[in-house]
Design a protein around this motif. Structure first.
Motif, PDB file in Angstrom:
ATOM      1  N   SER A 181      14.348  10.274  -3.012  1.00 55.80           N
ATOM      2  CA  SER A 181      14.597  10.318  -1.570  1.00 55.80           C
ATOM      3  C   SER A 181      13.398  10.799  -0.771  1.00 55.80           C
ATOM      4  O   SER A 181      13.453  10.815   0.470  1.00 55.80           O
ATOM      5  CB  SER A 181      15.810  11.211  -1.273  1.00 55.80           C
ATOM      6  OG  SER A 181      15.549  12.564  -1.616  1.00 55.80           O
ATOM      7  N   PHE A 182      12.304  11.200  -1.437  1.00 57.05           N
ATOM      8  CA  PHE A 182      11.082  11.548  -0.713  1.00 57.05           C
ATOM      9  C   PHE A 182      10.533  10.307  -0.013  1.00 57.05           C
ATOM     10  O   PHE A 182      10.187   9.327  -0.671  1.00 57.05           O
ATOM     11  CB  PHE A 182      10.002  12.055  -1.668  1.00 57.05           C
ATOM     12  CG  PHE A 182      10.065  13.512  -2.015  1.00 57.05           C
ATOM     13  CD1 PHE A 182      10.403  14.464  -1.084  1.00 57.05           C
ATOM     14  CD2 PHE A 182       9.741  13.925  -3.304  1.00 57.05           C
ATOM     15  CE1 PHE A 182      10.444  15.810  -1.410  1.00 57.05           C
ATOM     16  CE2 PHE A 182       9.783  15.264  -3.649  1.00 57.05           C
ATOM     17  CZ  PHE A 182      10.134  16.208  -2.701  1.00 57.05           C
ATOM     18  N   PRO A 183      10.385  10.318   1.300  1.00 62.87           N
ATOM     19  CA  PRO A 183       9.798   9.154   1.987  1.00 62.87           C
ATOM     20  C   PRO A 183       8.278   9.272   2.070  1.00 62.87           C
ATOM     21  O   PRO A 183       7.673   9.197   3.144  1.00 62.87           O
ATOM     22  CB  PRO A 183      10.446   9.215   3.367  1.00 62.87           C
ATOM     23  CG  PRO A 183      10.648  10.689   3.604  1.00 62.87           C
ATOM     24  CD  PRO A 183      10.901  11.313   2.250  1.00 62.87           C
ATOM     25  N   LEU A 217       0.840  -1.199   0.000  1.00 67.74           N
ATOM     26  CA  LEU A 217       0.000   0.000   0.000  1.00 67.74           C
ATOM     27  C   LEU A 217       0.877   1.251   0.000  1.00 67.74           C
ATOM     28  O   LEU A 217       0.945   1.963  -1.001  1.00 67.74           O
ATOM     29  CB  LEU A 217      -0.944  -0.018   1.204  1.00 67.74           C
ATOM     30  CG  LEU A 217      -1.890  -1.228   1.288  1.00 67.74           C
ATOM     31  CD1 LEU A 217      -2.761  -1.134   2.556  1.00 67.74           C
ATOM     32  CD2 LEU A 217      -2.758  -1.364   0.048  1.00 67.74           C
ATOM     33  N   ALA A 218       1.541   1.519   1.112  1.00 69.88           N
ATOM     34  CA  ALA A 218       2.513   2.617   1.182  1.00 69.88           C
ATOM     35  C   ALA A 218       3.853   1.977   1.513  1.00 69.88           C
ATOM     36  O   ALA A 218       4.133   1.677   2.676  1.00 69.88           O
ATOM     37  CB  ALA A 218       2.115   3.637   2.231  1.00 69.88           C
ATOM     38  N   VAL A 219       4.667   1.742   0.507  1.00 67.49           N
ATOM     39  CA  VAL A 219       5.930   1.022   0.674  1.00 67.49           C
ATOM     40  C   VAL A 219       7.013   1.877   0.023  1.00 67.49           C
ATOM     41  O   VAL A 219       7.251   1.818  -1.180  1.00 67.49           O
ATOM     42  CB  VAL A 219       5.852  -0.382   0.054  1.00 67.49           C
ATOM     43  CG1 VAL A 219       7.179  -1.111   0.186  1.00 67.49           C
ATOM     44  CG2 VAL A 219       4.732  -1.190   0.701  1.00 67.49           C
ATOM     45  N   ARG A 220       7.685   2.683   0.844  1.00 69.02           N
ATOM     46  CA  ARG A 220       8.551   3.717   0.283  1.00 69.02           C
ATOM     47  C   ARG A 220       9.908   3.830   0.969  1.00 69.02           C
ATOM     48  O   ARG A 220      10.844   4.374   0.410  1.00 69.02           O
ATOM     49  CB  ARG A 220       7.819   5.064   0.374  1.00 69.02           C
ATOM     50  CG  ARG A 220       8.373   6.163  -0.485  1.00 69.02           C
ATOM     51  CD  ARG A 220       8.111   5.912  -1.960  1.00 69.02           C
ATOM     52  NE  ARG A 220       8.543   7.024  -2.785  1.00 69.02           N
ATOM     53  CZ  ARG A 220       9.752   7.137  -3.324  1.00 69.02           C
ATOM     54  NH1 ARG A 220      10.649   6.208  -3.140  1.00 69.02           N
ATOM     55  NH2 ARG A 220      10.068   8.185  -4.066  1.00 69.02           N
ATOM     56  N   SER A 221      10.021   3.354   2.216  1.00 65.93           N
ATOM     57  CA  SER A 221      11.275   3.447   2.953  1.00 65.93           C
ATOM     58  C   SER A 221      11.277   2.363   4.024  1.00 65.93           C
ATOM     59  O   SER A 221      10.250   1.703   4.236  1.00 65.93           O
ATOM     60  CB  SER A 221      11.421   4.827   3.604  1.00 65.93           C
ATOM     61  OG  SER A 221      10.671   4.906   4.804  1.00 65.93           O
ATOM     62  N   LEU A 227       1.199  10.538   2.232  1.00 62.76           N
ATOM     63  CA  LEU A 227       1.508   9.933   3.515  1.00 62.76           C
ATOM     64  C   LEU A 227       2.997   9.646   3.573  1.00 62.76           C
ATOM     65  O   LEU A 227       3.555   9.058   2.632  1.00 62.76           O
ATOM     66  CB  LEU A 227       0.717   8.633   3.695  1.00 62.76           C
ATOM     67  CG  LEU A 227       1.010   7.799   4.939  1.00 62.76           C
ATOM     68  CD1 LEU A 227       0.754   8.593   6.209  1.00 62.76           C
ATOM     69  CD2 LEU A 227       0.153   6.535   4.921  1.00 62.76           C
ATOM     70  N   GLY A 228       3.659  10.077   4.637  1.00 62.93           N
ATOM     71  CA  GLY A 228       5.096   9.863   4.718  1.00 62.93           C
ATOM     72  C   GLY A 228       5.592   9.766   6.138  1.00 62.93           C
ATOM     73  O   GLY A 228       4.880  10.073   7.108  1.00 62.93           O
TER      74      GLY A 228
END
Length: 699
Positions: free
Chosen positions: A135-137, A37-41, A278-279
């Motif tokens: 690099s935006f989380p 879903l939100a997989v960024r870092s 969302l971060g």
């Protein structure tokens, strides 16, 4: 977008598990074990567990460890409210999941809420060509509605997150703020009251803040407070109160949530999407050992362009349309390249990209005056779930084809932390370090030399990666700057590669073993790589010497490693009854060094082809056990000379992805007899399931 000579890397994926019984919704290409879903870092990692087949609104999203990260959603249609996200206790009619589709960067659900279909899109962008964006989380959630009965309907949408996003211990106290109007945004910010930089608890960082934002346009309302009260407000009224709860408390004390509602107006055809960001942001992000002075605190690269987090979020949200277009282009490229291998491979080709990049963070240091040094770029990777180490060399090596595929310069940034540290002379061993620190995000080195010892493995990996980067880019900076260090490792391999001592390979869980044939393969290729490096730097004498050693070792290796019946390579010298996946041959083809003759590839192709895999999930890693690693199944498939054998290996991994035995983000270590997944989950190395066109599209 990608180099024509690229390796299909982002297609290296896997999600460990379509449900064993078909879900009631349509799926494309299949239902994975856990949906990103939100997989960024490493710390923005939210998944929808599947197992028995959860709809978007029948389970809570979870962190990769399985801990709940509260994320709820409702949609009001003509005053009738439906739940579309999460499992909130404030009940409403359940929207019906109509379909689910995933691509390399997106997970999209269509939820039927009476006379309206709500499209819910989760986009975790991958931006390999732009360090600021990469690099935006942050990730995106977009919601759009369309009538399904031909009439117009009044539609309002709601979503919230809980304070669970900021800690691995819900008994800890959090605080929060909401700002409205700045940068034309409404932003909820939540963090622990007591911050602990560089500290994890249950793998969640105890430092930094979660941010949940949307545009402050007409029709947007917000509210913070106890979960049941805020959610009930929307269920009863389809609007929020623009109010804030200031009673800061433990995360589990009346579960504070941070909510938005947006009025989509009268909807007939598809509405304009409302978009949320969302971060999870922390600064500093990494603690790194340097050659002198105190430990260096490093920040995420995007801070080089933004002075406030509000400016960064505004840029991220404002770029949504373009970000979606770039994401679609990446998705299409990966799908096309995978289909050029096989349809089965294409089935597997879209689930790993987010998982791979979400393990890494691009960082910069600061100058003495406090300004950012944008030229000092280092990328660090967390070995998620298996050890938690920082930038493990064999982990980076497994991800390596991805960097070659999307942007080889990212590979340089991943290598530099290890090269800089070891060139400083602080690491005392004659071989390459295994990792840069035992606990992410503390890249504090191993000056005592007591890291996990994988001498031949890591020396070979470093030489192979440095050469392949140089081949791909034509940039000689690494081989010139670090020549002495590379030469030191090559000398170690000359002394140790042909007869590896009792030591670990990358497959550390299998234990130590002397004279491992697969490990010798890597060491010999590493020596040959040094021959190429020496030649590129004008050292013709050194080049000839290393080439001669590699050729001699490869010849001797064939006699030592081939079974007496001549049918296969053994697992270890002299053990005729043993064999294993010779996946390290992959590097010989990736580099185009041709250290090993065609007869070795033919021998192994024939052996794999004669193995009975009809009831298995691929072939065992070796004869010591029934388990395997899915990335090595695919790397082995990339070395064989027969498409039937290749497709059989790929088919075993596809079978694993569809067996419904797991609800965790894909774990690459599994049992080949029953498809059960071991302890690994969400590891970025899943992208190592790649390279199936590398033998045709060499560096």
């Amino acid at each position: 977008m990608f180099s024509a000579s690229s390796i299909v890397t982002a297609v290296a994926l896997l999600g460990a598990g379509v449900v064993s019984t078909s879900p009631s919704w349509t799926t494309n290409p299949f239902n994975p074990a856990a949906i990103p879903l939100a997989v960024r870092s490493p710390y923005l990692s939210a998944w929808l567990p599947q197992g028995g087949g959860n709809a978007l609104n029948t389970a809570w999203p979870t962190f990769w460890t399985g801990m709940i990260v509260g994320w709820a959603g409702y949609v009001s249609v003509d005053g009738n409210v439906f739940t579309f996200l999460g499992a909130p206790s404030v009940t409403a009619t359940q929207a019906v999941q109509k379909s689910f589709q995933f691509t390399s960067t997106q997970s999209t659900f269509v939820m039927t809420a009476g006379p309206v279909d709500l499209t819910v899109n989760f986009l975790s962008p991958v931006e390999p060509a732009d360090l600021v964006k990469q690099s935006f989380p942050f990730s995106y959630l977009s919601l759009s509605a369309a009538s399904n009965d031909g009439s117009s309907h009044a539609v309002q949408v709601y979503t919230d997150i809980s304070a669970e996003w900021v800690t691995g211990n819900v008994s800890l106290v959090a605080n929060w703020t909401t700002t409205a109007g700045d940068n034309n945004l409404v932003t909820h910010q939540v963090q622990l009251a007591t911050q602990e930089p560089f500290t994890e608890l249950n793998d969640q960082i105890q430092h930094g803040s979660a941010f949940f934002s949307t545009g402050s346009t007409q029709g947007v309302t917000y509210q913070t407070g106890e979960d049941v009260q805020v959610r009930a407000q929307f269920v009863q009224s389809s609007v929020l109160l623009n109010s804030q709860d200031t009673q800061f408390r433990a995360v589990s004390d009346k579960w504070p949530v941070f909510a938005f509602a947006s009025d989509l107006g009268s909807v007939s055809t598809s509405s304009t999407p409302v978009v949320f960001a969302l971060g999870h942001v922390r600064d500093p992000a990494i603690q790194y050992i340097t050659s002198d002075g105190p430990l260096q605190e490093r920040s995420l690269y995007f801070w080089t362009q933004f002075s406030t987090i509000g400016d960064a979020i505004a840029s991220f949200l404002g770029d949504y349309t373009n970000a979606l277009a770039r994401a679609n282009a990446i998705d299409n490229q990966i799908s096309t390249d995978a289909r050029n291998v096989s349809l089965d491979y294409a089935e597997l080709a879209s689930l790993s990209l987010r998982q791979a990049f979400a393990g890494s963070e691009v960082t910069v240091s600061k100058n003495s005056d406090g300004s950012f040094n944008a030229s000092d770029v280092l990328m660090f990777t967390k070995e998620i779930s298996s050890s938690g180490s920082v930038s493990t060399v064999d982990m980076v090596y497994t991800i390596w084809p991805l960097y070659l595929y999307v942007n080889a310069t990212l590979g340089k940034y991943a290598l530099l932390p290890m090269l800089n540290y070891q060139a400083s002379g602080q690491y005392p061993n004659a071989w390459s370090v295994h990792d840069l620190g035992s606990h992410y995000p503390e890249a504090t080195g191993h000056n005592d030399g007591k890291d996990i010892a994988m001498p031949v493995e890591e020396c070979g990996n470093m030489l192979i990666m440095v050469l392949s980067y140089t081949q791909r880019t034509g940039d000689n900076s690494l081989i010139v700057t670090y020549y002495d260090l590379l030469d030191k490792w090559a000398q170690f391999l000359v002394d140790n590669a042909l007869h590896p001592s009792n030591q670990l390979s990358s497959d550390a869980f299998a234990g130590v073993l002397a004279n491992q044939t697969n490990l010798a393969i890597k060491g010999i290729i590493g020596i040959r790589a040094m021959s190429e490096i020496a030649n590129m730097t004008g050292n013709s004498t050194g080049s000839q010497q290393y080439a001669s050693v590699a050729t001699s070792y490869a010849s001797q290796f064939q006699k030592l490693a081939t079974s007496t019946d001549g049918k296969h390579l053994t697992l270890s010298y002299g053990n005729d009854s043993s064999w294993g996946l010779s996946y390290n041959l992959y590097a010989d083809r990736m580099l185009g060094t041709n250290v090993f003759p065609a007869s070795i590839y033919e021998l192994q192709t024939s052996w794999y082809g004669n193995a009975d895999t009809s009831s298995q999930f691929g072939l065992p890693l070796d004869t010591r056990n029934n388990f395997s690693l899915s990335q090595w199944e695919i790397w082995t498939a990339a070395t064989v000379n027969d498409t039937t054998v290749r497709d059989s290996l790929v088919g075993g991994v596809l079978k694993l992805a569809a067996d419904g035995k797991s609800s965790k983000p894909f774990g690459d270590w599994y049992d080949t007899l029953d498809g059960s997944v071991n302890s690994f989950a969400a590891r970025p190395v899943v992208v190592g399931l790649t390279g199936l066109v590398s033998q045709r599209k060499r560096v």
